[in-house]
Design an enzyme around this catalytic site. Structure first.
Site, short mmCIF file in Angstrom:
data_model
loop_
_atom_site.label_atom_id
_atom_site.label_comp_id
_atom_site.label_asym_id
_atom_site.label_seq_id
_atom_site.Cartn_x
_atom_site.Cartn_y
_atom_site.Cartn_z
N GLY A 157 0.82 -1.21 0.00
CA GLY A 157 0.00 0.00 0.00
C GLY A 157 0.84 1.25 0.00
O GLY A 157 1.98 1.26 0.47
N GLY A 214 -0.82 8.80 1.71
CA GLY A 214 -0.36 10.17 1.54
C GLY A 214 0.90 10.48 2.32
O GLY A 214 1.65 11.38 1.96
N ALA A 258 2.85 7.67 4.06
CA ALA A 258 3.65 6.49 4.40
C ALA A 258 3.44 5.41 3.35
O ALA A 258 2.47 5.40 2.61
CB ALA A 258 3.28 5.97 5.79
N LYS A 311 4.53 -0.14 8.33
CA LYS A 311 4.32 1.21 7.79
C LYS A 311 5.61 2.00 7.97
O LYS A 311 6.11 2.16 9.09
CB LYS A 311 3.16 1.90 8.51
CG LYS A 311 2.90 3.32 8.01
CD LYS A 311 1.81 4.02 8.80
CE LYS A 311 0.44 3.51 8.48
NZ LYS A 311 -0.63 4.37 9.06
N ASP A 320 -10.51 10.51 9.65
CA ASP A 320 -10.17 10.10 8.28
C ASP A 320 -10.74 8.71 8.00
O ASP A 320 -10.07 7.86 7.39
CB ASP A 320 -8.66 10.10 8.07
CG ASP A 320 -8.27 10.14 6.59
OD1 ASP A 320 -9.11 10.60 5.78
OD2 ASP A 320 -7.15 9.72 6.26
#
Length: 720
Positions: free
Chosen positions: A21, A24, A26, A43, A136
């Protein structure tokens, strides 16, 4: 070492296997924890973000917040550390991807929707009970395991209520999040509580049931505006298989007023269960589908070469339908699309439509009074007229309302209004401009070539949006508009003496021209619909703009003499057509065209102004927007869309070559304008909650950020 170089390496005891993945702030990898021989999601903060303490603080804050949350449906953090100064977070690995991955396969079944909501709703309420707001919540932040389990993740921009004085709040402007999912109060920078996350959950519910988000627009800014002002489409108008009961739950979750929404996520989940398993127990308060006036659905003629003669009778034939712009196969270059001239009498018919819709005025007044905004990436105060369910704008500017300040002309001649007198107090900044390098070009080389100039842009100041003039040489910013209305999207005339802009100072957005020397303002269009994104012809004699002629969110393209007069229809195909720009030789026009309810359908169209023939230049399933010509007229510069961000690219005039990326930074780039000599580009980039202004060479090198200012849609004022 960049994040792309990490695959196959070991980072702090974690062997990185592959990337799963990209967000924005990481990159997330699948990794093996060597000490415990288990697979984790790692991450990692990219090194180019490590220069900004904001990203490091968010990383640290996510760990602090998640360590306080122990819930079976919140992704747990196993470890946090740094390796060679590069921060990382090790989390439980979710092999089934995210809800966003599920949505790529189409709408979810009601049973699947219920299963997901029933799991994450208690987790969300639990976080709220610990005074944590997620801020978020979106499908990509809901992860799935192989057994159908759903888990909330990514608390990177979460906020602990009441912790502002404890170092938890990173941004002082308060507007963070993803515009497509943020609540109206979040978009306006207001104080938030758990009901803001409930709204985001409602947007997710809407998307899972219909396959699309409620609001789509050219820019994050425009989407945030619509969150505040526009009514969402009825879910059953997009997916007729949705039950009335399910639609009722979705609509309640998306109420603009937090008091009218579900007060907890569990309450929403309970009503959702009833709607899906026992739909007869919920009363249907929504109609099956809106009944749309057939006249508003009719496709209008596509091209008019010169002003049409008004009809003298009532028996003029109806315009022949024109097929919408169709997407060619990806392996083909663009192709001509036939257009038709309108029949006699069409001009008067269009003007009647534009003058109708009086009921939208009082709705606009009410909504305008509710809006006082501050925007993500610099967001909001928006379009009062778009609050009506008959008007759903696709690229709205911010709104602050002022009614009755301008005289409405009885004829087509323009009205001149004196602007506010600028005083010495208007000079907001007094330090010389600092232009900070983004790339490695030597500063001496850049400074030797670059000549400081004046620019105009619109920005959020004093609780509203206005247009500002900034002098790079002196570092002084002065307001060009300063009243109770919202003014935006400025563009300076080719001779540098006048400025176009759009403003809602008479209740709806119209096009205005300001004389930059005298500050006198001339109202160019006057109607009851939305006119926007105006631009000059190369000789400065004409203005082109898009107009929501029918009040249905689909915009037609018009031109009007710069000295005032009757608008002339240039292009209409029943779709959303916006951001028209004329070529340097005056022979062609480019614009964006597509479905107003589906941004991924928006493509770049070039039109021959002498024949009316159009050529589709892009053909993909992502949003392409904001086209314009390069100074030599040989290419089109525009904003392609991908991975949630917007880049700056060019494409040839026939769409036969692959686009060339000029700049793709960490933010959402748009609002590009060339200098008069064609050597420089100025643009804005929305990074987190600030819209910075950048300048770079026309070839995409020498990128510099202009320090000390922020705003949108910068345009050069040439020194003469």
């Amino acid at each position: 070492m960049t994040t792309d170089d990490l695959i196959g390496k070991t980072l702090g005891g974690y062997e990185i296997l592959d990337r799963i993945g990209q967000g924005g702030m990481a990159t997330v990898y699948r990794a093996r924890q060597t000490s415990m021989n288990r697979i984790v999601a790692l991450k990692v903060l990219p090194r180019h973000f490590m220069r900004d303490d904001t990203y490091i603080q968010r990383f640290e804050r996510e760990v602090k917040i998640v360590s306080q949350l122990e819930h079976r449906n919140i992704v747990p953090v196993h470890d946090y550390g740094q390796y060679d100064g590069q921060p990382y977070i090790a989390m439980r690995y979710m092999p089934a991807g995210s809800v966003d991955d599920l949505l790529k396969q189409g709408v979810l079944s009601p049973e699947k929707i219920l299963s997901i909501i029933q799991q994450i709703a208690p987790a969300l309420d639990y976080a709220h009970s610990k005074n944590v707001l997620h801020r978020d919540l979106k499908p990509s932040n809901i992860l799935m395991d192989d057994d159908g389990g759903a888990y909330i993740t990514d608390f990177g921009i979460a906020r602990i209520v009441g912790s502002e004085g404890q170092g938890y709040t990173i941004t002082t402007q308060g507007v963070v999040g993803t515009p497509s999912y943020m609540s109206p109060e979040q978009a306006q920078g207001k104080d938030l509580d758990g009901r803001s996350d409930i709204y985001s959950l409602g947007v997710m519910l809407f998307e899972m049931a219909t396959g699309r988000r409620p609001f789509q627009n050219d820019t994050p800014y425009g989407i945030a505006v619509m969150q505040v002002t526009a009514a969402p489409p009825l879910p059953r108008s997009l997916n007729p298989n949705i039950s009335a009961a399910l639609e009722q739950v979705i609509i309640k979750a998306l109420k603009k007023n937090p008091d009218d929404r579900y007060q907890t996520a569990t309450e929403l989940a309970q009503d959702l269960e009833t709607a899906i398993l026992h739909p007869d127990k919920l009363h249907d308060t929504q109609p099956r589908a809106l009944q749309i006036n057939p006249a508003l659905q009719q496709t209008q003629p596509a091209f008019i070469e010169k002003k049409t003669t008004p009809s003298s009778g009532t028996g003029a034939p109806s315009p022949a339908p024109v097929p919408a712009v169709r997407t060619p196969p990806p392996s083909y270059a663009g192709r001509p699309i036939s257009q038709h001239l309108p029949p006699p009498g069409f001009r008067s018919r269009v003007r009647n439509i534009r003058r109708s819709n009086p009921g939208n005025w009082w709705i606009g007044i009410i909504v305008g009074g509710l809006i006082g905004c501050a925007l993500l990436m610099g967001i909001v105060l928006a379009l009062a007229m778009l609050a009506s369910t008959l008007i759903s704008s696709d690229d709205p500017p911010p709104t602050a309302q002022r009614g009755g300040q301008l005289a409405t002309p009885a004829s087509a001649t323009s009205t001149v209004i004196s602007s506010s007198i600028l005083t010495a107090q208007a000079a907001a900044r007094v330090s010389p401009t600092q232009i900070m390098p983004i790339d490695v070009e030597p500063s001496a080389t850049f400074e030797a070539d670059f000549v400081p100039s004046q620019i105009v842009y619109f920005a959020y100041r004093n609780d509203k949006y206005d247009i500002y003039l900034y002098d790079m040489l002196t570092g002084v910013e002065v307001p060009l508009t300063d009243d109770d209305s919202s003014s935006s999207y400025p563009m300076v005339s080719p001779d540098g003496t006048k400025m176009l802009f759009q403003s809602n100072r008479d209740g709806d957005f119209d096009i205005y021209i300001m004389d930059l020397a005298s500050r006198e303002v001339t109202q160019l269009t006057d109607n009851t619909v939305s006119d926007r994104t105006a631009a000059w012809s190369p000789d400065g004699q004409w203005i082109v703009y898009s107009s929501d002629t029918r009040g249905d969110g689909n915009h037609d393209i018009y031109r009007i003499p710069a000295i005032g007069g009757e608008p002339e229809l240039i292009f209409s195909n029943g779709q959303r057509n916006g951001h028209p720009r004329i070529s340097p030789d005056g022979r062609s026009m480019v614009f964006t065209s597509g479905d107003s309810n589906n941004a991924s359908s928006w493509e770049i169209i070039r039109m021959d102004l002498s024949t009316g023939e159009t050529l589709q230049l892009t053909a993909n399933d992502t949003r392409d927007a904001s086209p314009s010509f390069t100074p030599d007229g040989q290419r089109i510069i525009y904003n392609p869309y991908g991975d949630g961000l917007s880049a700056i690219a060019t494409i040839d005039l026939n769409g036969s070559e692959s686009p060339q990326i000029l700049y793709d930074g960490e933010g959402y780039e748009w609002g590009m304008n060339y200098s008069a000599d064609g050597k420089w580009l100025i643009f804005n980039s929305e990074i987190e909650d600030v819209s910075y202004i950048f300048v770079m060479r026309a070839d995409g090198t020498g990128v510099r950020k202009i320090e000390g200012i922020d705003g949108f849609y910068p345009s050069w004022v040439q020194r003469r």
